[in-house]
Design an enzyme around this catalytic site. Structure first.
Site, PDB file in Angstrom:
ATOM      1  N   LYS A 117     -14.944  44.684  -6.934  1.00 36.45           N
ATOM      2  CA  LYS A 117     -13.759  45.553  -7.025  1.00 36.45           C
ATOM      3  C   LYS A 117     -12.586  44.783  -7.610  1.00 36.45           C
ATOM      4  O   LYS A 117     -11.924  45.255  -8.542  1.00 36.45           O
ATOM      5  CB  LYS A 117     -13.352  46.036  -5.618  1.00 36.45           C
ATOM      6  CG  LYS A 117     -14.063  47.291  -5.164  1.00 36.45           C
ATOM      7  CD  LYS A 117     -13.688  47.605  -3.718  1.00 36.45           C
ATOM      8  CE  LYS A 117     -14.716  48.549  -3.114  1.00 36.45           C
ATOM      9  NZ  LYS A 117     -14.669  48.593  -1.651  1.00 36.45           N
ATOM     10  N   GLN A 147     -11.939  47.788   3.752  1.00 38.08           N
ATOM     11  CA  GLN A 147     -13.402  47.887   3.605  1.00 38.08           C
ATOM     12  C   GLN A 147     -14.057  48.207   4.949  1.00 38.08           C
ATOM     13  O   GLN A 147     -13.765  47.560   5.961  1.00 38.08           O
ATOM     14  CB  GLN A 147     -13.939  46.572   3.026  1.00 38.08           C
ATOM     15  CG  GLN A 147     -15.423  46.572   2.706  1.00 38.08           C
ATOM     16  CD  GLN A 147     -15.801  47.480   1.540  1.00 38.08           C
ATOM     17  OE1 GLN A 147     -15.003  47.758   0.658  1.00 38.08           O
ATOM     18  NE2 GLN A 147     -17.031  47.966   1.544  1.00 38.08           N
ATOM     19  N   ASP A 165      -8.859  55.526  -0.787  1.00 36.50           N
ATOM     20  CA  ASP A 165     -10.204  55.885  -0.326  1.00 36.50           C
ATOM     21  C   ASP A 165     -10.300  57.389  -0.019  1.00 36.50           C
ATOM     22  O   ASP A 165     -11.407  57.908   0.132  1.00 36.50           O
ATOM     23  CB  ASP A 165     -10.526  55.128   0.974  1.00 36.50           C
ATOM     24  CG  ASP A 165     -11.439  53.936   0.756  1.00 36.50           C
ATOM     25  OD1 ASP A 165     -12.280  53.997  -0.156  1.00 36.50           O
ATOM     26  OD2 ASP A 165     -11.314  52.959   1.509  1.00 36.50           O
TER      27      ASP A 165
HETATM   28  N1  GUN Z   1     -17.864  50.953   2.774  1.00 39.17           N
HETATM   29  C1  GUN Z   1     -18.845  51.568   2.077  1.00 39.17           C
HETATM   30  N2  GUN Z   1     -18.318  52.428   1.166  1.00 39.17           N
HETATM   31  C2  GUN Z   1     -16.972  52.346   1.312  1.00 39.17           C
HETATM   32  C3  GUN Z   1     -15.887  52.971   0.635  1.00 39.17           C
HETATM   33  O1  GUN Z   1     -16.043  53.806  -0.264  1.00 39.17           O
HETATM   34  N3  GUN Z   1     -14.643  52.607   1.057  1.00 39.17           N
HETATM   35  C4  GUN Z   1     -14.453  51.715   2.058  1.00 39.17           C
HETATM   36  N4  GUN Z   1     -13.189  51.439   2.420  1.00 39.17           N
HETATM   37  N5  GUN Z   1     -15.420  51.111   2.703  1.00 39.17           N
HETATM   38  C5  GUN Z   1     -16.684  51.422   2.318  1.00 39.17           C
END
Ligand code: GUN
Length: 298
Positions: A54, A98, A121
């Site tokens: 990311k 996350q 998100d």
């Molecule tokens: N863990 C797995 N997928 C995601 C996501 O799309 N966002 C976040 N914050 N954590 C995740």
């Protein structure tokens, strides 16, 4: 029939390119650089890989990446304090914490503490409610990517029988809302669904977000259907491969389903790359909204 393979890697690269162009225009015309804070608590190896990828993609799109890594022993109060700090920082337009979080932290409390305008998100209850109400919202990245990929295989999703397998807050529920907004007829199936096979066999569009390797088989698929595979499962390598090597498979038995479906996303190279591209898009949208600018036309 041999399915058209929906090339998520190329479609995501195209979307990232459009976001990057818009970011460059924002800097040239307004002197703004969108910033996203990515918060990782603890040492989950899969999460660490995601977060590194990311941050690289954020920088490549001309945005500012703020990485905050906290130990697994972090308390809920400490994480809430960090979220408060990021909410107040004008250089931070997007906040991503996350998931999953360590057990001593209530993820619902953390998500609710994020400024909804910075919730890239799309997990904050306000954004969840706005999406469900058909109002403009920041929407979850993986579901947004799924719908974008499905739309490459159809002129319109209106009237399609769509079946979503999985009811998580991250994928199943929001993708169902997005498909409803596209006027599909949506059924959400889950572990207690009675006739899962019969249901899937009637689907024009099947979204598999179960988390079980290769569970969806060829006889689950209506000939010509579009299949979007959200699964990322690490399994032991097959015979003939190097001992100890693992490989990544989706929730769909790819080779056999490709012989029945009309269109199919691969794993890797399908939904995965779209998630990060959509995160960049959400960050750009959030930065524009926070600065009183119109939404970028992407
Ligand atoms: N863990 C797995 N997928 C995601 C996501 O799309 N966002 C976040 N914050 N954590 C995740």
């Amino acid at each position: 029939m041999t399915a058209h393979i929906i090339d998520g890697k190329t479609i995501a690269a195209d979307l990232r390119g459009k976001v990057t162009d818009a970011v460059h225009r924002l800097l040239r015309d307004r002197g703004l650089v969108p910033g996203i804070a990515v918060v990782l608590v603890g040492e989950n190896p899969a999460s660490e890989v995601y977060v590194r990828t990311k941050s690289k993609m954020v920088a490549a799109a001309g945005m500012h990446a703020i990485d905050r890594k906290l130990p697994a022993t972090t308390s809920e109060a400490e994480l809430l304090a960090l979220v408060g700090e990021l909410n107040a920082d004008p250089a931070v337009n997007g906040i991503l914490v996350q998931l999953p979080l360590p057990p001593q932290i209530d993820s619902h409390k953390i998500i609710a503490a994020i400024d909804p305008a910075k919730d890239v998100d799309g997990f904050h209850p306000l954004n969840v409610g706005r999406l469900a109400s058909g109002l403009p919202a920041l929407v979850p990245c993986t579901p947004l990517g799924c719908v974008m990929l499905a739309k490459t295989a159809h002129v319109s999703l209106a009237g399609l029988d769509a079946v979503v397998i999985g009811r998580s807050n991250i994928v199943g529920k929001p993708v169902a809302q997005l498909l409803l907004a596209e006027n599909a007829t949506v059924t959400v199936a889950h572990s207690k669904t009675r006739d899962l096979l019969g249901l899937c066999r009637r689907a024009d569009l099947l979204i598999a977000a179960i988390g079980r390797p290769e569970m969806v088989r060829a006889d689950w698929i209506k000939p010509g259907a579009t299949v979007i595979d959200v699964g990322i499962n690490r399994v032991a390598g097959q015979e003939g491969q190097q001992a100890g090597k693992s490989r990544i498979v989706g929730d769909v038995a790819y080779a056999e389903v490709a012989a029945v479906a009309g269109a199919l996303t691969p794993v890797p190279g399908g939904v995965g790359p779209m998630t990060i591209a959509c995160l960049l898009l959400n960050t750009l949208r959030a930065a524009c909204a926070q600065n009183g600018l119109p939404a970028p036309s992407i």
